[in-house]
Design an enzyme around this catalytic site. Structure first.
Site, PDB file in Angstrom:
ATOM      1  N   GLY A  56       0.794  -1.217   0.000  1.00 17.95           N
ATOM      2  CA  GLY A  56       0.000   0.000   0.000  1.00 17.95           C
ATOM      3  C   GLY A  56       0.821   1.259   0.000  1.00 17.95           C
ATOM      4  O   GLY A  56       0.275   2.364   0.007  1.00 17.95           O
ATOM      5  N   ASP A 110       6.776  -4.122  12.133  1.00 11.66           N
ATOM      6  CA  ASP A 110       8.035  -4.203  11.385  1.00 11.66           C
ATOM      7  C   ASP A 110       9.207  -4.445  12.318  1.00 11.66           C
ATOM      8  O   ASP A 110      10.096  -5.269  12.038  1.00 11.66           O
ATOM      9  CB  ASP A 110       8.258  -2.917  10.589  1.00 11.66           C
ATOM     10  CG  ASP A 110       7.323  -2.795   9.395  1.00 11.66           C
ATOM     11  OD1 ASP A 110       6.694  -3.809   9.025  1.00 11.66           O
ATOM     12  OD2 ASP A 110       7.207  -1.687   8.833  1.00 11.66           O
ATOM     13  N   HIS A 211      -0.294   4.775   7.289  1.00 17.88           N
ATOM     14  CA  HIS A 211      -1.241   3.664   7.401  1.00 17.88           C
ATOM     15  C   HIS A 211      -2.664   4.160   7.597  1.00 17.88           C
ATOM     16  O   HIS A 211      -3.488   3.486   8.219  1.00 17.88           O
ATOM     17  CB  HIS A 211      -0.834   2.730   8.547  1.00 17.88           C
ATOM     18  CG  HIS A 211       0.497   2.102   8.357  1.00 17.88           C
ATOM     19  ND1 HIS A 211       1.622   2.522   9.046  1.00 17.88           N
ATOM     20  CD2 HIS A 211       0.903   1.118   7.526  1.00 17.88           C
ATOM     21  CE1 HIS A 211       2.670   1.808   8.658  1.00 17.88           C
ATOM     22  NE2 HIS A 211       2.258   0.952   7.736  1.00 17.88           N
ATOM     23  N   ASP A 380     -14.053  21.476 -21.037  1.00 18.81           N
ATOM     24  CA  ASP A 380     -13.243  21.653 -19.841  1.00 18.81           C
ATOM     25  C   ASP A 380     -13.552  22.949 -19.100  1.00 18.81           C
ATOM     26  O   ASP A 380     -12.844  23.327 -18.181  1.00 18.81           O
ATOM     27  CB  ASP A 380     -11.742  21.601 -20.182  1.00 18.81           C
ATOM     28  CG  ASP A 380     -11.365  22.553 -21.308  1.00 18.81           C
ATOM     29  OD1 ASP A 380     -12.243  23.308 -21.755  1.00 18.81           O
ATOM     30  OD2 ASP A 380     -10.197  22.531 -21.724  1.00 18.81           O
ATOM     31  N   ASP A 382     -13.574  26.266 -19.854  1.00 21.16           N
ATOM     32  CA  ASP A 382     -12.696  27.427 -19.859  1.00 21.16           C
ATOM     33  C   ASP A 382     -12.916  28.372 -21.036  1.00 21.16           C
ATOM     34  O   ASP A 382     -12.109  29.282 -21.260  1.00 21.16           O
ATOM     35  CB  ASP A 382     -11.231  26.996 -19.838  1.00 21.16           C
ATOM     36  CG  ASP A 382     -10.798  26.303 -21.131  1.00 21.16           C
ATOM     37  OD1 ASP A 382     -11.670  25.937 -21.946  1.00 21.16           O
ATOM     38  OD2 ASP A 382      -9.579  26.131 -21.321  1.00 21.16           O
ATOM     39  N   SER A 427      -8.728  28.696 -29.516  1.00 27.76           N
ATOM     40  CA  SER A 427      -9.587  29.836 -29.827  1.00 27.76           C
ATOM     41  C   SER A 427      -8.762  31.094 -30.041  1.00 27.76           C
ATOM     42  O   SER A 427      -9.048  31.895 -30.939  1.00 27.76           O
ATOM     43  CB  SER A 427     -10.597  30.068 -28.696  1.00 27.76           C
ATOM     44  OG  SER A 427     -11.481  28.987 -28.588  1.00 27.76           O
ATOM     45  N   ASP A 531     -23.066  25.338 -28.351  1.00 25.43           N
ATOM     46  CA  ASP A 531     -21.609  25.378 -28.397  1.00 25.43           C
ATOM     47  C   ASP A 531     -21.111  26.680 -27.762  1.00 25.43           C
ATOM     48  O   ASP A 531     -21.564  27.773 -28.129  1.00 25.43           O
ATOM     49  CB  ASP A 531     -21.115  25.296 -29.836  1.00 25.43           C
ATOM     50  CG  ASP A 531     -19.605  25.393 -29.919  1.00 25.43           C
ATOM     51  OD1 ASP A 531     -18.940  24.434 -29.523  1.00 25.43           O
ATOM     52  OD2 ASP A 531     -19.109  26.457 -30.348  1.00 25.43           O
ATOM     53  N   GLY A 533     -18.267  28.287 -27.992  1.00 28.47           N
ATOM     54  CA  GLY A 533     -17.582  29.184 -28.911  1.00 28.47           C
ATOM     55  C   GLY A 533     -18.560  29.972 -29.759  1.00 28.47           C
ATOM     56  O   GLY A 533     -18.387  31.183 -29.988  1.00 28.47           O
TER      57      GLY A 533
END
Length: 551
Positions: A56, A110, A211, A380, A382, A427, A531, A533
């Site tokens: 792990g 350990d 852990h 995305d 932006d 763009s 859209d 844009g």
């Protein structure tokens, strides 16, 4: 499914199997009693360096097996120490006359299992030494410190000494000295998720182990800068106890499993920037080294440097989990051989044109969030940010009278330069092509409608999109068609804005994009969404119609 596992009970074996496909290790069979990774190229004349612990924490420990680091790693179940017999089997398999060093993290399981294995091996005639790593400084002095990611630095230093032919006593001395010359602390935004379980909801915490145990206190950093400050402050307070005071250090910024590459480089930059000048000389490349499954957190380790440790950290290794270490340097500015700017001084100014341009830019900036939200539905998120960035750059040029508002052809090309430089993304480049080509056409004597049509043609040529491909062209092209028919009158601009709006709305029914990032989005995610844009073009053309109706 939430994670790419098969059977939760087989995660450890599957993980080791994947590692064994590419690493220089031999691996015990899946149906054997032990999980041991052994360096295939080990030199039997050298001291064997052995470590391990619960799984792990990948790439620890098997990812550090290879020439120059560990000779063998012994894995237990998730967050569970391997058995005494497993550790003893690793000692027997790898230890020759030179002996073996066991590197043990300071956890009870350990210490007991590796410690008893060492005693039994000594009883069988093997020369075995042990070193305990307890680098965590977050706990009260009355509580035994845990072993954290600093353990990996001990692997590297001891492994280099062994590979260089040092005797067991010297390998042990270097490992012991390194273990007491370091300090570590962790901070996480979330807990880890063990296979087959759900993540426990916990607030950000400082002072975590590996852990999934809670930290020593809850924290609420606002950003990476504050997170690093919270972790670095107690580390620096402890430098005297760890033998770090007044000495140059190496830093290890460890990914506890859930941080992105970007986050790790931001964190490393903050650690170096916030540390006292001259303290950090060397940095291990930020990476997962001692992880805690997928915990969204990091740990910082500082190790006092001397010439021996500098050499050890810089030495190449065959182990695939070691990312390398680099000298820390000041950020050097790049020198660009740019052509001389022949347009430092803007051309003729037209206050009326400047005001109208500013109004268009203001409309775009005001629409930022709405456009981002539209883009987030199938992209995305932006688009508004990108268009606002371009609009702000144009506004800045207007404010500084760096645009030739009295010379339309020159102004269009200047806007093209600004968008290419400051807007960014596809763009920005596409609109820069549009503005530049429009400016070129205006310079050749075309009127604005014809020049814009020429700009769109060049944009289509370079961008590869056409009307109907669910792009900004679906709003821009209908608007230009109207202007070609009506001319640049107030009525013409108003009709163009209406045509742009209709064209944008039509994109909501287009189930497949022919260009741009939306082309990679499945049809059901596009359905019903305009859209972004195209919607941005509506904002621009509407603002133009409001302010540029009279030419």
């Amino acid at each position: 499914m939430d994670f790419f596992y098969n059977d939760p009970d087989a995660v450890v074996d599957d993980t080791l199997a994947g590692l064994a496909r590419i690493a220089p290790i031999a691996l015990t069979a899946r149906d054997s009693a032990f999980r041991i990774a052994i360096d295939r190229e080990r030199d039997p004349a050298c001291v064997a360096v052995i470590s391990g612990g619960g799984a792990g924490h990948e790439p620890a420990h098997a990812g550090f097996v290879g020439q120059g680091m560990l000779t063998a790693a012994v894995a237990g179940d998730l967050f569970t120490s391997p058995s005494v017999e497993a550790v003893l089997a690793a000692i027997r398999a790898t230890t020759g006359p030179a002996g073996a060093l066991l590197i043990i993290k300071n956890y009870t399981g350990d210490r007991l299992n590796f410690g008893l294995a060492a005693e039994r091996a000594r009883g069988e005639g093997y020369a075995v030494e042990t070193v305990i790593v307890a680098d965590d400084i977050s706990l009260p002095d009355s509580v035994a410190a845990r072993g954290l990611a600093g353990t990996v630095l001990v692997h590297k230093i001891a492994g280099h000494a062994a590979a260089s032919g040092a005797e067991l006593a010297e390998v042990h001395r270097q490992a012991e000295a390194a273990a007491v010359s370091m300090a570590s602390i962790g901070l996480a935004l979330s807990s880890a998720t063990l296979p087959g379980t759900t993540r426990e909801a916990r607030p950000p915490e400082l002072g975590l182990g590996i852990h999934n145990e809670p930290g020593v206190r809850e924290v609420a950093p606002a950003d990476a800068r504050e997170a690093v400050a919270l972790a670095l402050a107690p580390l620096l307070d402890k430098t005297g106890d760890a033998g770090l005071a007044g000495q140059p250090c190496a830093v290890l910024v460890n990914n506890m499993g859930g941080c992105s590459t970007q986050e790790m480089h931001v964190l490393l930059n903050e650690v170096i920037a916030q540390a006292p000048d001259g303290l950090i000389e060397t940095a291990v490349v930020p990476a997962p080294l001692m992880s805690s499954m997928n915990m969204h957190g990091f740990s910082i380790t500082l190790l006092a440097l001397d010439d021996t440790r500098r050499t050890a950290l810089a030495a190449p290794v065959a182990a695939i989990g070691w990312p390398g270490a680099c000298d820390v340097q000041a950020i050097e500015g790049a020198t660009l051989n740019q052509p001389a700017d022949s347009a430092d001084a803007a051309g003729a100014q037209d206050a009326s044109m400047a005001a109208r341009m500013a109004a268009v830019c203001q409309a775009v900036v005001a629409d930022r969030k709405r456009l981002d939200d539209l883009d987030a539905a199938a992209g995305d998120g932006d688009t508004g940010t990108a268009f606002a960035r371009g609009a702000n750059a144009v506004t800045s040029a207007l404010d500084g009278e760096r645009l030739s508002t009295g010379e339309p052809a020159r102004m269009a090309r200047e806007i093209g330069d600004i968008l290419a430089r400051d807007m960014g993304g596809s763009s920005g480049v596409l609109l820069s092509i549009l503005a530049t080509a429009t400016g070129n056409a205006l310079a050749d004597g075309e009127d604005l409608a014809a020049a814009l049509a020429a700009g769109v043609a060049r944009m289509q040529h370079h961008g590869g999109a056409a009307r109907g491909d669910r792009t900004l062209l679906d709003a821009l092209c209908p608007a230009l068609d109207v202007l070609a028919d009506t001319g640049l009158s107030t009525h013409g601009w108003q009709q163009a804005a209406a045509a742009a709006r209709a064209g944008a709305e039509a994109t909501a029914d287009m189930r497949q994009a022919g260009a741009g990032r939306a082309a990679y989005v499945r049809a059901d995610a596009l359905a019903g969404h305009v859209d972004p844009g195209a919607e941005a073009m509506v904002t621009i053309i509407t603002a133009v119609a409001d302010g540029f109706g009279q030419q």
